[in-house]
Design a protein around this motif. Structure first.
Motif, PDB file in Angstrom:
ATOM      1  N   SER A 146       0.963  -1.373  -0.039  1.00 44.79           N
ATOM      2  CA  SER A 146       0.127  -0.118   0.062  1.00 44.79           C
ATOM      3  C   SER A 146       0.934   1.163  -0.043  1.00 44.79           C
ATOM      4  CB  SER A 146      -0.879   0.113   1.215  1.00 44.79           C
ATOM      5  OG  SER A 146      -0.024   0.000   2.614  1.00 44.79           O
ATOM      6  N   SER A 147       0.192   2.424  -0.072  1.00 41.69           N
ATOM      7  CA  SER A 147       0.992   3.668  -0.347  1.00 41.69           C
ATOM      8  C   SER A 147       1.738   3.995   1.130  1.00 41.69           C
ATOM      9  CB  SER A 147      -0.078   4.757  -0.228  1.00 41.69           C
ATOM     10  OG  SER A 147      -0.660   4.599  -1.680  1.00 41.69           O
ATOM     11  N   THR A 148       3.021   4.411   0.825  1.00 41.85           N
ATOM     12  CA  THR A 148       3.801   4.870   1.969  1.00 41.85           C
ATOM     13  C   THR A 148       2.952   5.749   2.986  1.00 41.85           C
ATOM     14  OG1 THR A 148       5.630   4.479   0.676  1.00 41.85           O
ATOM     15  CG2 THR A 148       5.978   6.082   2.788  1.00 41.85           C
ATOM     16  N   GLU A 149       3.062   5.399   4.245  1.00 44.01           N
ATOM     17  CA  GLU A 149       2.293   6.227   5.264  1.00 44.01           C
ATOM     18  C   GLU A 149       3.491   7.249   6.077  1.00 44.01           C
ATOM     19  OE1 GLU A 149      -0.724   2.719   7.445  1.00 44.01           O
ATOM     20  OE2 GLU A 149       1.305   3.612   8.319  1.00 44.01           O
ATOM     21  N   PRO A 150       3.119   8.352   6.634  1.00 44.50           N
ATOM     22  CA  PRO A 150       3.917   8.991   7.421  1.00 44.50           C
ATOM     23  C   PRO A 150       4.473   8.208   8.673  1.00 44.50           C
ATOM     24  CG  PRO A 150       2.245  10.345   7.053  1.00 44.50           C
ATOM     25  CD  PRO A 150       1.821   8.858   6.355  1.00 44.50           C
ATOM     26  N   LEU A 151       5.603   8.316   9.203  1.00 44.97           N
ATOM     27  CA  LEU A 151       5.920   7.418  10.510  1.00 44.97           C
ATOM     28  C   LEU A 151       5.118   7.921  11.505  1.00 44.97           C
ATOM     29  CD1 LEU A 151       9.709   6.456   9.860  1.00 44.97           C
ATOM     30  CD2 LEU A 151       7.502   5.126   9.410  1.00 44.97           C
ATOM     31  N   PRO A 152       4.467   7.086  12.431  1.00 48.13           N
ATOM     32  CA  PRO A 152       3.886   7.400  13.619  1.00 48.13           C
ATOM     33  C   PRO A 152       4.733   7.717  14.796  1.00 48.13           C
ATOM     34  CG  PRO A 152       3.848   5.206  13.568  1.00 48.13           C
ATOM     35  CD  PRO A 152       4.591   5.572  12.388  1.00 48.13           C
ATOM     36  N   ALA A 153       4.465   8.826  15.714  1.00 47.27           N
ATOM     37  CA  ALA A 153       5.289   9.019  16.827  1.00 47.27           C
ATOM     38  C   ALA A 153       5.474   7.631  17.803  1.00 47.27           C
ATOM     39  CB  ALA A 153       4.805  10.176  17.664  1.00 47.27           C
ATOM     40  N   ASP A 154       6.409   7.573  18.407  1.00 46.93           N
ATOM     41  CA  ASP A 154       6.702   6.508  19.174  1.00 46.93           C
ATOM     42  C   ASP A 154       5.359   6.366  20.384  1.00 46.93           C
ATOM     43  OD1 ASP A 154       7.785   4.061  20.128  1.00 46.93           O
ATOM     44  OD2 ASP A 154       9.575   4.747  21.077  1.00 46.93           O
ATOM     45  N   HIS A 155       5.271   5.305  20.862  1.00 45.44           N
ATOM     46  CA  HIS A 155       4.185   5.022  21.791  1.00 45.44           C
ATOM     47  C   HIS A 155       4.437   3.980  22.703  1.00 45.44           C
ATOM     48  CE1 HIS A 155      -0.135   4.060  23.398  1.00 45.44           C
ATOM     49  NE2 HIS A 155      -0.345   5.204  22.759  1.00 45.44           N
ATOM     50  N   PRO A 156       4.107   3.903  23.922  1.00 44.75           N
ATOM     51  CA  PRO A 156       4.339   2.879  25.011  1.00 44.75           C
ATOM     52  C   PRO A 156       3.766   1.454  24.448  1.00 44.75           C
ATOM     53  CG  PRO A 156       3.757   4.532  26.315  1.00 44.75           C
ATOM     54  CD  PRO A 156       3.505   5.061  24.667  1.00 44.75           C
ATOM     55  N   ALA A 157       2.587   1.493  23.611  1.00 48.11           N
ATOM     56  CA  ALA A 157       1.895   0.430  23.112  1.00 48.11           C
ATOM     57  C   ALA A 157       2.903  -0.408  21.961  1.00 48.11           C
ATOM     58  CB  ALA A 157       0.500   0.793  22.648  1.00 48.11           C
ATOM     59  N   PHE A 158       3.548   0.452  21.437  1.00 49.01           N
ATOM     60  CA  PHE A 158       4.584  -0.269  20.530  1.00 49.01           C
ATOM     61  C   PHE A 158       5.557  -1.346  21.019  1.00 49.01           C
ATOM     62  CE2 PHE A 158       4.292   3.628  17.353  1.00 49.01           C
ATOM     63  CZ  PHE A 158       2.786   3.309  17.156  1.00 49.01           C
ATOM     64  N   HIS A 159       5.644  -1.078  22.354  1.00 42.97           N
ATOM     65  CA  HIS A 159       6.664  -2.081  23.213  1.00 42.97           C
ATOM     66  C   HIS A 159       6.267  -3.078  23.967  1.00 42.97           C
ATOM     67  CE1 HIS A 159       9.701   0.840  21.374  1.00 42.97           C
ATOM     68  NE2 HIS A 159       8.751   1.913  21.636  1.00 42.97           N
ATOM     69  N   SER A 160       4.822  -2.925  24.364  1.00 43.43           N
ATOM     70  CA  SER A 160       4.503  -3.809  25.498  1.00 43.43           C
ATOM     71  C   SER A 160       3.198  -4.273  24.957  1.00 43.43           C
ATOM     72  CB  SER A 160       4.091  -3.060  26.771  1.00 43.43           C
ATOM     73  OG  SER A 160       3.025  -3.479  27.378  1.00 43.43           O
ATOM     74  N   GLU A 161       3.072  -5.712  25.032  1.00 44.35           N
ATOM     75  CA  GLU A 161       1.670  -6.577  24.728  1.00 44.35           C
ATOM     76  C   GLU A 161       0.702  -6.169  25.385  1.00 44.35           C
ATOM     77  OE1 GLU A 161       1.118  -8.572  22.266  1.00 44.35           O
ATOM     78  OE2 GLU A 161      -0.824  -8.966  22.747  1.00 44.35           O
ATOM     79  N   ASP A 162       0.913  -5.938  26.733  1.00 46.01           N
ATOM     80  CA  ASP A 162      -0.151  -5.386  27.616  1.00 46.01           C
ATOM     81  C   ASP A 162      -0.834  -4.066  27.262  1.00 46.01           C
ATOM     82  OD1 ASP A 162      -0.176  -7.756  28.905  1.00 46.01           O
ATOM     83  OD2 ASP A 162       0.859  -6.944  30.454  1.00 46.01           O
ATOM     84  N   ALA A 163       0.101  -3.213  26.995  1.00 46.27           N
ATOM     85  CA  ALA A 163      -0.430  -1.771  26.480  1.00 46.27           C
ATOM     86  C   ALA A 163      -0.966  -1.901  25.288  1.00 46.27           C
ATOM     87  CB  ALA A 163       1.068  -1.048  26.613  1.00 46.27           C
ATOM     88  N   LEU A 164      -0.649  -2.611  24.392  1.00 49.17           N
ATOM     89  CA  LEU A 164      -1.073  -2.947  23.237  1.00 49.17           C
ATOM     90  C   LEU A 164      -2.626  -3.106  23.153  1.00 49.17           C
ATOM     91  CD1 LEU A 164      -0.960  -2.279  19.865  1.00 49.17           C
ATOM     92  CD2 LEU A 164      -0.126  -4.769  19.898  1.00 49.17           C
ATOM     93  N   ARG A 165      -2.620  -4.326  24.169  1.00 54.13           N
ATOM     94  CA  ARG A 165      -3.810  -4.934  23.984  1.00 54.13           C
ATOM     95  C   ARG A 165      -4.947  -3.849  24.562  1.00 54.13           C
ATOM     96  NH1 ARG A 165      -3.319  -9.380  27.680  1.00 54.13           N
ATOM     97  NH2 ARG A 165      -1.535  -9.938  26.044  1.00 54.13           N
ATOM     98  N   ASP A 166      -4.621  -3.350  25.657  1.00 55.94           N
ATOM     99  CA  ASP A 166      -5.518  -2.265  26.346  1.00 55.94           C
ATOM    100  C   ASP A 166      -5.907  -1.303  25.261  1.00 55.94           C
ATOM    101  OD1 ASP A 166      -5.116  -3.597  28.641  1.00 55.94           O
ATOM    102  OD2 ASP A 166      -3.776  -2.098  29.578  1.00 55.94           O
ATOM    103  N   ALA A 167      -4.722  -0.763  24.466  1.00 66.59           N
ATOM    104  CA  ALA A 167      -5.216   0.482  23.498  1.00 66.59           C
ATOM    105  C   ALA A 167      -5.837  -0.206  22.331  1.00 66.59           C
ATOM    106  CB  ALA A 167      -3.657   0.851  22.890  1.00 66.59           C
TER     107      ALA A 167
END
Lengths: 406, 406, 406, 406
Positions: A146-167
């Motif tokens: 797909s088309s290139t997206e802008p890169l997202p700002a970093d986020h805690p949910a990118f690094h933790s399964e729990d945080a991701l699940r919540d988000a």
């Protein structure tokens, strides 16, 4: 012409394209159908080679195409437009029109914006699973084109399964960009995955962990097609000869959809970073490397890249090299996408999981590898194919034996 | 800066240049002296690399230069002329002027036309032997860097030792071209030999047999410096990607002495054949490959080469690549000549004899090898250096032990 | 070689360079002295031509150089550095070293920051007047060759003499940028003026009015040296042949002082605007014309420009043209600066005042003219020189006659 | 779109192509019909321009095409093949297929080898006359667009009307090459003539005398389309700026029919001579100008030309310019052929006879003119059109008046 890939019956596989109605996916689908029908030579493919004669790569005729896209333009219409720009003959589109129409029926709308992002993932994953079952596919490979997206700002949910699940379960949440929703869906559906764009996709550590846990093979990132391919071929020449590269400037002109996307300064930033990474790895961080991508709509799908290299040689003498590369970007990329489908199917067959570093020759920014020199990458790929082919053949052979014989 | 090559005391070696006052030999001698004095970085050399830290390559300061030439122009004068053309700074010539004058004293007139050609060989061989003894050199490497000759018509004496011996002793005979006289003299003097030009030199079967019998290592042919280097780097990219190269056209512009030599249609013929051989080996014999070399005196020693490649990719789409390479040919070639001296010394130290195929990365037309792809050649060279370095070190160690300890 | 300009005695004139120690002024001064001494051919000059044999252009030997600069580096040192980069032979600098040292003594510090900006103007104007008197010069031409400034925001004082006078006398005022201070000083000193940079300089309407009132001739703006020259030569070819130019992309690589200046995004903005203006005038406002200037320090003073033109011809067929221009920017510009000095002296001699539109061939953005096509500009210039030469000759003749004879 | 040429009723004219089924004539006919129907913009034409609004150029719809050719391949087939190579859209060929079939019926076999060459001329002239009468054309313009011939050895009959008459009536004679037979036929038929190839055609002095005596206007020679056009645009830039061009090297790659023709060393010789003539006239005879044309069949009808220019500027500094031009040669040439038909019709209308020097902008080697600089040629052409247009209008007006009113 006949289908050049081997006719032995392994069962069919699926190629699921994220961005299935874009120029690249349209070209890949058109070409796949044309090769399956023996209408064209398999030029541009890396997995078709005499030395791979005994490797159980899936024949083109056994690859079924589906995917997601936000557009609903029929593939025949897209392919006809590309043919008008001179990319391939219009007769070819007519010859595979029925195949493209069948593929149309397997492209699902890429909808985001469900109650939660987990709902979006669930729906996408179930589209993939349905596709697999509908055709009785033994495996599916998801490729993000797909088309290139802008890169997202970093986020805690990118690094933790729990945080991701919540988000993901938060109503109206937007933590993941669309490319990462697609990657998460591939993992959930148990499909191998290739990231052909510089978008976030599967790069988030939390998703890489999920993929590893799911036991799927994956590869990325950002297809190495034109100028970057050339650079990773040329740069090792300078270093092998002891020549010091002082600067490597580049200008890229392109129109088409890609040109328009990259006219967005945010989107282009991730592209430029990805393009220069290999160069710095190969000739050193002190190289001066200005790089521009300009949207020039009148050039259509032909991409023209000019590079100017300045190196210093024996006794400080000046060496310059200019290159002008001109090609349809989509026809450079499409065969690599098909090579990735066939290679990740092979990896799946051989029971591999995690980042497949030996597929680095296909990418600007190879996951799991710091090798950028193209000749070295090619040697690694060839050796991997031969090795993996043996494993895959052995595994299939054992699977085919009647239970009593095992 | 210090001499980057290793200072361990192996004893001195000789570099004997056939064409010792030409642009190339002058550049090599100037650079060798400058590196020995630590005045310049060893840019452009292949044998100076961190991974070769343990390989017993002869340090630059332990290489003594001599040679043959028909000219008597002092090296300082030649080097000053090259510096005026911008090839290297004039200050550098001044800094090594005394060294160049010492080298002048070791350059003997290249005289042919003795009573018989065997007399010519005897005299040339005795010049080399005298040089070795004068400096107590442990070995000598002869490198042919003279002007390209027209190729001689075939002759029975090129294929039979007996016929050759008769022809050489015939009064007034002219069976061997000058480059082959020089090669025969190197063999007779027991010196290793490198053929850096496309001239006949050591290519005659009868001389290769002599060289093998004499137990000397040798390598050739025709230094791979600019355009051909580039081609053997780029061509494998196309084949690795499954792209079919249809045509590869080239235009070369150069002035200087080389330009004038190659303005002779006979001389250029052997050059052109040699240049295109690798290309055909890499992309197939059916490639259309027009190639021109033009003498453009005003360009001086800078050589400019334009190549135009037309390939066909996925679905028959058109790909073009243009390259413009611009560099001083002599400063590309000179470090390779020094690399060859050091490599053939290493081979001699390790007791190797015959064609050293692993030195193919230095040549357009590698003896003993059909590998032309530069990355592959480089990998072979690196592996050979490491292997041969171990042998050479072991052999020297055993030679140094007191007899009782053996 | 002799001084090729005509030796008839017209009295000496002054060339006053704003930015007198920059690369461009240093090159112009070095070359002027070298031509005056007959050491070099007048290559690159437009005012030296057989057809101008009867035009009373001031001989090079009769041009005295002075100027302003904030730097105090001696010219010989600057010229030696330029020679090291290969721009011209070091011997040439040595041959005119004494002349350059004399010029050094006529370069005054460019100081701004006096109590008021009027004080700055007064001091600069008096430096020019002193210079004229010191040498008994019959006229002085001021040429702004200083570094490109960011363009100032518009201000009421740029449009009204009263507002300007007030602003200039305000203590600590900063209404005028440095380049306009210099232009105002030239006007106040009654000197002809040329704006060779894209800086504000004499472009402010209020200063143009002052210049007209003072009766001085002036010309500008932004020297047309390399890529832009080429574009204004090529663009008329396309239009004359009825070919529609769709896009004209450009990439400029340069190091040296200019490269560093233009690495500043503000400074480069005025440059880019100026560079593209002619293109739009020649091929239409709808042309897509991305343009980049990159600072690549290792390239030194050699500027390399790549242009890619896409046009459409008969039956919509595709035409592409690429150009790569490589040259020392200062040696392209310096002879034009000397041509402007000689031409504005001629204009002064002929009694012309105001913008001299016929000098448009020297500028990217010609004042008083909307002609950008170079061939047309050249024809206008040649005709102007011939016409103006006759006037100037007649005027001088009448001035020389004894009063009784008038 | 409407026919952009003016609709006023002047009566129809004929365009008679020698080589009427070649790529160039096919392209010209296809384009003419497409413009007459208002299907395409008149890109690439010089005679369509707002400033010529009052000039009585013949509208495209009033130009009838006929010609001679040795081939009998239908134009639609030829045009379809050209469209397949990407030169123009296939739909365009379909849209004018009926027009091309009508033109087919007016193409006569180019037969030579009658009892005498005078018989050949008579037959060809009568084909032209029949064509004029069949359509009631007020005039016919013959344009030679056939394949380049080797130049014939000189012969007395080329210089004397008597000798020619004798030679032409000799049974089995072969004194005139085919292109000169065609030129003689044009003269005999009273048709204006343009020589668009470097073949002998109307260059023989005896034929020029015949043409002058017959009172027809003619123009030549060898269409200035791509690389040579570019050279005659760029060379004046160097001289106008006082830059000394030292060398100008060129490499031309082309396939298609032209490529095959020029693979013949004899044919290419006349081409190369013609191509370099303008260059020498513009920058001096001492320029080093190697030039090659290579047949590269895979490139099809796209011609790619690389030029490398080396000039010396101020203080002897080095300037290089490279150009790469890539275009379909036939679509560059075809509009010029139509421009010539319209221009020679205008000249005929205005009563002009002999070589029309002001049409030099169309030719590599302009008859009656030593002006090669393209901008100057364009200015001459524009002025000639305006002048000649007035005459032609006046003449027609007087012809239309009732006799009583004269």
């Amino acid at each position: 012409m006949e289908d050049v890939s081997k006719p032995q019956d392994l069962g069919r596989i699926g190629a699921w394209f994220v961005g299935a109605r874009g120029s690249l996916a349209t070209t890949a689908a058109t070409g796949l159908h044309a090769m399956a029908r023996g209408l064209v030579e398999p030029w541009g493919l890396t997995t078709v080679d005499d030395r791979f004669a005994d490797v159980p790569f899936t024949p083109f005729a056994d690859i079924v195409v589906g995917g997601h896209d936000i557009s609903s333009t029929p593939l025949v219409e897209r392919a006809t437009a590309l043919a008008s720009g001179g990319m391939f003959p219009r007769e070819l589109v007519q010859a595979v029109a029925a195949d493209l129409e069948r593929t149309d029926a397997d492209i699902r709308p890429a909808r985001v914006g469900g109650p939660t992002q987990q709902d979006d993932i669930d729906r996408a994953a179930s589209d993939i699973a349905d596709f697999r079952e509908r055709y009785g596919l033994r495996l599916v490979v998801v490729v993000d084109v797909s088309s290139t997206e802008p890169l997202p700002a970093d986020h805690p949910a990118f690094h933790s399964e729990d945080a991701l699940r919540d988000a993901l379960s938060a109503p109206g949440g937007t933590v993941l960009p669309a490319s990462s929703i697609a990657a998460a869906a591939a993992i959930q559906a148990g499909a191998a995955y290739a990231g052909f764009t510089p978008s976030a996709g599967l790069t988030l550590p939390v998703l890489q962990a999920r993929a590893a846990a799911a036991g799927i093979p994956f590869a990325g990132q950002d297809g190495k097609t034109g100028e970057t391919l050339l650079r990773t071929v040329l740069a090792p020449m300078f270093t092998a000869r002891g020549l010091k590269v002082l600067s490597w400037a580049g200008a890229n002109l392109l129109g088409g959809g890609d040109g328009a996307t990259l006219a967005d300064p945010e989107a282009v930033r991730s592209k430029l970073a990805s393009k220069n990474r290999g160069l710095h790895a190969l000739v050193g961080d002190d190289v001066v490397a200005p790089l521009h991508i300009d949207n020039v709509p009148d050039l259509g799908d032909i991409k023209t890249a000019w590079d100017h290299v300045h190196a210093v040689g024996f006794l400080g003498s000046r060496i310059t090299l200019q290159t002008t590369w001109s090609a349809y970007d989509s026809t450079l990329a499409a065969p690599l996408v098909l090579d990735l489908v066939r290679s990740l199917a092979l990896a799946t067959d051989a029971g591999q999981a995690g980042a497949v570093a030996e597929l680095g020759c296909f990418f600007k920014d190879p996951w799991g590898s710091d090798v950028h020199a193209f000749a070295e990458q090619t040697a690694q790929f060839v050796s991997w194919v031969e090795r993996t082919g043996v494993f895959a053949s052995a595994r299939r052979a054992s699977e085919r034996q009647p239970i009593a014989a095992r």
